[in-house]
Design a protein around this motif. Structure first.
Motif, PDB file in Angstrom:
ATOM      1  N   ARG A 666     -13.881  26.367  -9.164  1.00 49.90           N
ATOM      2  CA  ARG A 666     -12.759  26.264  -8.216  1.00 49.90           C
ATOM      3  C   ARG A 666     -11.394  26.435  -8.877  1.00 49.90           C
ATOM      4  O   ARG A 666     -10.495  27.038  -8.294  1.00 49.90           O
ATOM      5  CB  ARG A 666     -12.817  24.910  -7.508  1.00 49.90           C
ATOM      6  N   VAL A 667     -11.226  25.839 -10.057  1.00 45.07           N
ATOM      7  CA  VAL A 667      -9.928  25.941 -10.750  1.00 45.07           C
ATOM      8  C   VAL A 667     -10.212  26.347 -12.194  1.00 45.07           C
ATOM      9  O   VAL A 667     -10.993  25.688 -12.876  1.00 45.07           O
ATOM     10  CB  VAL A 667      -9.189  24.580 -10.736  1.00 45.07           C
ATOM     11  N   ALA A 668      -9.574  27.426 -12.650  1.00 48.25           N
ATOM     12  CA  ALA A 668      -9.866  27.898 -14.009  1.00 48.25           C
ATOM     13  C   ALA A 668      -8.616  28.477 -14.648  1.00 48.25           C
ATOM     14  O   ALA A 668      -7.695  28.919 -13.951  1.00 48.25           O
ATOM     15  CB  ALA A 668     -10.951  28.960 -13.948  1.00 48.25           C
ATOM     16  N   SER A 669      -8.584  28.497 -15.967  1.00 47.09           N
ATOM     17  CA  SER A 669      -7.424  29.063 -16.662  1.00 47.09           C
ATOM     18  C   SER A 669      -7.293  30.544 -16.368  1.00 47.09           C
ATOM     19  O   SER A 669      -6.196  31.085 -16.278  1.00 47.09           O
ATOM     20  CB  SER A 669      -7.569  28.903 -18.172  1.00 47.09           C
ATOM     21  N   LEU A 670      -8.442  31.238 -16.270  1.00 38.97           N
ATOM     22  CA  LEU A 670      -8.437  32.632 -15.834  1.00 38.97           C
ATOM     23  C   LEU A 670      -9.114  32.641 -14.468  1.00 38.97           C
ATOM     24  O   LEU A 670     -10.245  32.151 -14.346  1.00 38.97           O
ATOM     25  CB  LEU A 670      -9.272  33.494 -16.785  1.00 38.97           C
ATOM     26  N   VAL A 671      -8.447  33.196 -13.478  1.00 38.79           N
ATOM     27  CA  VAL A 671      -9.007  33.186 -12.117  1.00 38.79           C
ATOM     28  C   VAL A 671     -10.439  33.707 -12.139  1.00 38.79           C
ATOM     29  O   VAL A 671     -10.728  34.742 -12.743  1.00 38.79           O
ATOM     30  CB  VAL A 671      -8.143  34.071 -11.187  1.00 38.79           C
ATOM     31  N   ARG A 672     -11.336  32.973 -11.505  1.00 38.06           N
ATOM     32  CA  ARG A 672     -12.754  33.319 -11.547  1.00 38.06           C
ATOM     33  C   ARG A 672     -13.195  34.080 -10.303  1.00 38.06           C
ATOM     34  O   ARG A 672     -12.570  33.976  -9.238  1.00 38.06           O
ATOM     35  CB  ARG A 672     -13.610  32.048 -11.677  1.00 38.06           C
ATOM     36  N   PRO A 673     -14.304  34.826 -10.430  1.00 40.63           N
ATOM     37  CA  PRO A 673     -14.844  35.541  -9.270  1.00 40.63           C
ATOM     38  C   PRO A 673     -15.226  34.580  -8.148  1.00 40.63           C
ATOM     39  O   PRO A 673     -15.519  33.406  -8.401  1.00 40.63           O
ATOM     40  CB  PRO A 673     -16.092  36.220  -9.829  1.00 40.63           C
ATOM     41  N   VAL A 674     -15.253  35.114  -6.930  1.00 40.51           N
ATOM     42  CA  VAL A 674     -15.611  34.283  -5.774  1.00 40.51           C
ATOM     43  C   VAL A 674     -17.051  33.774  -5.883  1.00 40.51           C
ATOM     44  O   VAL A 674     -17.379  32.711  -5.384  1.00 40.51           O
ATOM     45  CB  VAL A 674     -15.412  35.032  -4.439  1.00 40.51           C
ATOM     46  N   ARG A 675     -17.896  34.560  -6.520  1.00 40.56           N
ATOM     47  CA  ARG A 675     -19.269  34.127  -6.820  1.00 40.56           C
ATOM     48  C   ARG A 675     -19.751  34.887  -8.041  1.00 40.56           C
ATOM     49  O   ARG A 675     -19.382  36.046  -8.243  1.00 40.56           O
ATOM     50  CB  ARG A 675     -20.232  34.489  -5.690  1.00 40.56           C
ATOM     51  N   GLU A 676     -20.622  34.252  -8.795  1.00 42.66           N
ATOM     52  CA  GLU A 676     -21.241  34.923  -9.937  1.00 42.66           C
ATOM     53  C   GLU A 676     -22.709  34.530 -10.017  1.00 42.66           C
ATOM     54  O   GLU A 676     -23.031  33.345  -9.967  1.00 42.66           O
ATOM     55  CB  GLU A 676     -20.594  34.481 -11.245  1.00 42.66           C
ATOM     56  N   LEU A 677     -23.569  35.522 -10.173  1.00 42.09           N
ATOM     57  CA  LEU A 677     -25.002  35.242 -10.312  1.00 42.09           C
ATOM     58  C   LEU A 677     -25.258  34.608 -11.672  1.00 42.09           C
ATOM     59  O   LEU A 677     -24.769  35.090 -12.693  1.00 42.09           O
ATOM     60  CB  LEU A 677     -25.790  36.555 -10.206  1.00 42.09           C
ATOM     61  N   ARG A 678     -26.026  33.539 -11.683  1.00 36.77           N
ATOM     62  CA  ARG A 678     -26.347  32.882 -12.952  1.00 36.77           C
ATOM     63  C   ARG A 678     -27.845  32.646 -13.133  1.00 36.77           C
ATOM     64  O   ARG A 678     -28.275  32.068 -14.124  1.00 36.77           O
ATOM     65  CB  ARG A 678     -25.632  31.522 -13.025  1.00 36.77           C
TER      66      ARG A 678
END
Ligand code: NOJ
Length: 740
Positions: A666-678
């Motif tokens: 939700r909150v990151a130093s570098l904006v993260r993707p809306v979703r990521e497969l893990r």
């Protein structure tokens, strides 16, 4: 143990102080060293395909003379045991140091037996399948004299205009990693010295899939963070699985051509990743530093390439022409050349070539190991598993095998060639057409009427009228549409990723008959679907399925097997959305599905959403997902948490479901993707059956790569979905706690 059973043990190259290799290097002239660092397109051999840009064709006599002079380290894309043995004999008996040649080829998805294109096979979401087909390809390739393949291509492809999307695992770095490793394991087997193993090449290093506008051979302008987070991980995974060869890319990255990119080829590859295999240029990509405007001339290009860390020159001959003089002038240290030679000899030793130079050159194998029934059966299984059922309104599919008249219409209805895809270079066989597959499966083969209707990119005179007549006579229509084999692959970027106009016109006319329509698409990328094709009640995305295409499609269409593939690339709503990928960053003005207000991130014509999302795929069952559940709401820094979901098959037929684990920080130093497969897991469910699938999470699942390539895990909240696609599922929230 089955013929294609997984075997996992990365190959280990010799150490830096291998006395045999060092004594060879000590005896080599500069010219012989340059020769070991040069490989050439084997266009003197009968079986060489016509795929590369015009290269001064050499006669067999000239090639033999070059080998005898020690100016050739290896040859590629000529196959055949007798001719290979004859060339190897020259190296062993006529060259001064008797260093064996290595024979390479672009064995991308099979050889005599053609499997689905890699993008298609990626849709199976099944590393075991990818490993088995790579193993089977290795058995056939080594039977015809190949020891080194220029595969797997592991470029992450986020723009469907790019033609080479077809050769990789699609748009997702996690799926890309899993399949890169599987394919390397399959090609290389357990011990690279076994004559049935192929040296694998991860290519194209790096970020070739990020070419601007999806245009082939174009520039790449990319942030370091995206390079490390998205484009490099599949390479690392392939190397960790033991690949001992890596190919550079044609493109520049932020102004530095990949073949001269010291930061990538030396700092990342050798210093950070400790890669001990060899780096080969792409076809003349070293000499192309001149056209890039990065090198003054070919001599300068040779200097820049070798100094950057490109060990082997493919096809251009510039290492042979200029390395000796560059070393004598002091422009290139001898130690740099020696190190590249050491890497090449180390790989040749790992392949067992010094002990067994005629490895993979056995006439008996060439006679007995090609197109074995078990390999053909695997091709049919892989083809079946690659197909994605995008849509099936009213349960139109599967069709009954009897009692209905079927019209099979479209330019690929009887096609036996395009279905092989753009990389089937040595296949004299013709594939099984859709027409053949359907006729063999039908109770009454006469219940099928076949009409082309149009060409692939041009109308056919009277074609539409004949198609409409056939459709009117039928109870159901199967429309076979898509891209010809030259519409995807290298040098096949498309400005418009829709179907060609004549096919669209055919689809409209046939749909106007009102007959139930099943559209079977053949393609090398995600397509932008429009009009009657988009509106058809049943849609199958079938890529290029290879030899067994028609059999596999009939297996699915008539329900002997159920479709189970999932999209490895998002199907957009509109061609103009490219580059489109599900894992895009959150914008400052995101538009939710329900929100139609202006001043949001979207195009006027379409929302920023796909038509069919990454991971989507239906079966003949009916799967319901419960909510994603967590065994704890927090994850300690060094702890684990378990996420789970219950899936139930409410339908009347068995299903293979691929449950996909996505995260969003939700909150990151570098904006993260809306979703990521893990992660993902597959489960087979009978009608009425339920299963609970669990994923054990650590902070590594929540980390991303920062601009320096190091993993960044940040305490805070994460949304987690276990879902049927990148657009589905009910999330749970997990808090990663800080280290104590
Ligand atoms: C150029 C392609 O980019 C590469 O993937 C291939 O291996 C070489 N040609 C050799 O055919």
């Amino acid at each position: 143990m089955s013929l294609f059973s997984p075997r996992v043990m990365p190959a280990e190259p010799a150490g830096d102080d291998d006395p045999f290799i060092e004594s060879l290097i000590a005896r080599m002239t500069l010219e012989e060293k340059a020769g070991q660092l040069s490989i050439f397109f084997d266009n003197a051999r009968e079986d060489a395909p016509d795929i590369n840009p015009a290269q001064a064709a050499k006669s067999l006599a000239e090639v033999r003379a070059e080998i005898a002079a020690g100016r050739v380290g290896g040859l590629f894309n000529g196959i055949g045991v007798a001719s290979g043995r004859a060339l190897q004999k020259v190296a062993l008996e006529e060259s001064r140091l008797k260093i064996p040649l290595v024979f390479a080829a672009d064995v991308i998805h099979g050889l005599r037996t053609v499997f689905p294109v890699p993008l298609g096979e990626a849709a199976a979401f099944d590393p075991d399948l990818a490993e088995r087909t790579a193993r089977a390809a290795a058995l056939e390739a080594t039977a015809v004299g190949v020891q080194w393949t220029f595969a797997p291509m592991v470029d992450v492809a986020r723009d469907q205009r790019w033609g080479r999307v077809v050769e990789g695992a699609g748009e997702d770095p996690y799926l890309g990693r899993v399949l890169a490793a599987a394919r390397v394991r399959g090609f290389q087997g357990q011990d690279l010295r076994d004559p049935d193993t192929l040296l694998a090449t991860v290519k194209h290093f790096a970020a070739y899939g990020a070419v601007s506008g999806g245009m082939e051979y174009n520039s790449v302008d990319l942030s370091e963070a995206t390079l490390h987070d998205v484009h490099l991980p599949p390479f690392k995974a392939g190397l960790d699985a033991g690949a001992l060869s890596l190919m550079t890319a044609f493109n520049d990255i932020n102004g530095i051509p990949a073949t001269a990119h010291r930061g990538l080829l030396t700092d990342v590859l050798r210093k950070q990743w400790r890669f001990r295999g060899l780096v080969v240029s792409d076809f003349a990509s070293d000499a192309e530093l001149v056209s890039h405007g990065h090198a003054a001339d070919e001599k300068d290009a040779a200097r820049l390439s070798i100094l950057a860390g490109c060990d082997v020159s493919m096809a251009s001959g510039i290492y042979n022409r200029y390395l000796p003089e560059l070393v004598r002038e002091g422009a290139v240290p001898m130690a740099v050349v020696d190190e590249s030679v050491r890497r090449v000899l180390r790989v040749k030793k790992a392949l067992g070539l010094f002990d067994n130079p005629y490895r993979s050159l056995d006439p008996e194998k060439e006679r007995t190991q090609l197109r074995l029934p078990v390999t053909v059966a695997l091709a049919r299984e892989a083809a079946r598993r690659s197909v994605v059922l995008l849509k099936n309104e009213g349960g139109l599919l599967p069709l009954p095998k009897g009692g209905r008249r079927i019209a099979l219409i479209g330019p690929f209805a009887s096609d036996r060639v395009h279905l092989m895809g753009p990389w089937a270079l040595w296949n004299e066989q013709r594939g099984v057409s859709l027409e053949q597959g359907l006729r063999e499966a039908l109770d009454d083969a006469q219940a099928l009427e076949v009409v082309a209707g149009c060409g692939i990119e041009a109308p056919l005179e009277g074609g539409i009228a004949a198609a409409v007549t056939a459709a009117a006579r039928a109870d159901v229509v199967i429309l076979s549409l898509g891209e010809g084999d030259e519409m995807s692959g290298e040098s096949a970027a498309r400005a418009d990723i829709g179907l060609p106009a004549p096919q669209l016109a055919l689809a409209e006319a046939v749909a106007a008959t009102g007959k139930p329509l099943v559209v079977v698409l053949q393609h090398g990328r995600a397509l932008a679907l429009t009009g009657a094709v988009r509106a058809a009640p049943a849609l199958l995305a079938a890529w290029y399925l290879g030899n067994e295409s028609g059999h596999a499609l009939a297996d699915l269409i008539f329900g002997d097997h159920a479709p189970s593939g999932r999209l490895p690339v998002s199907f957009p709503q509109h061609a103009g959305q490219q580059p489109f990928h599900y894992n895009h960053r959150s914008t400052g003005r995101p538009q939710t599905q329900a929100d139609a207000s202006r001043f949001k991130s979207r195009y006027r014509e379409v929302t920023h959403a796909p038509l069919y999302p990454f991971g989507h795929g239906l079966g003949y069952g009916d799967i319901a997902y419960g909510a994603t559940e967590l065994d704890a709401s927090t994850l300690a820094w060094d702890g684990t948490a378990t996420a789970q979901v219950t899936v139930t098959n409410r339908g009347a037929r068995a299903m293979r479901e691929v449950a996909q684990l996505y995260i969003h920080q939700r909150v990151a130093s570098l904006v993260r993707p809306v979703r990521e497969l893990r992660g993902f897991q597959a489960v087979e469910l009978k009608p009425g059956e339920s299963a609970t699938l669990r994923f054990v999470l650590t902070r590594q699942h929540l980390a991303y790569a920062g601009a320096d390539g190091r993993p960044v895990a940040e305490p805070g909240l994460f949304d987690l979905w276990i879902a049927p696609s990148a657009a589905g599922g009910t999330p749970a929230v997990l808090r990663l706690l800080a280290a104590v």
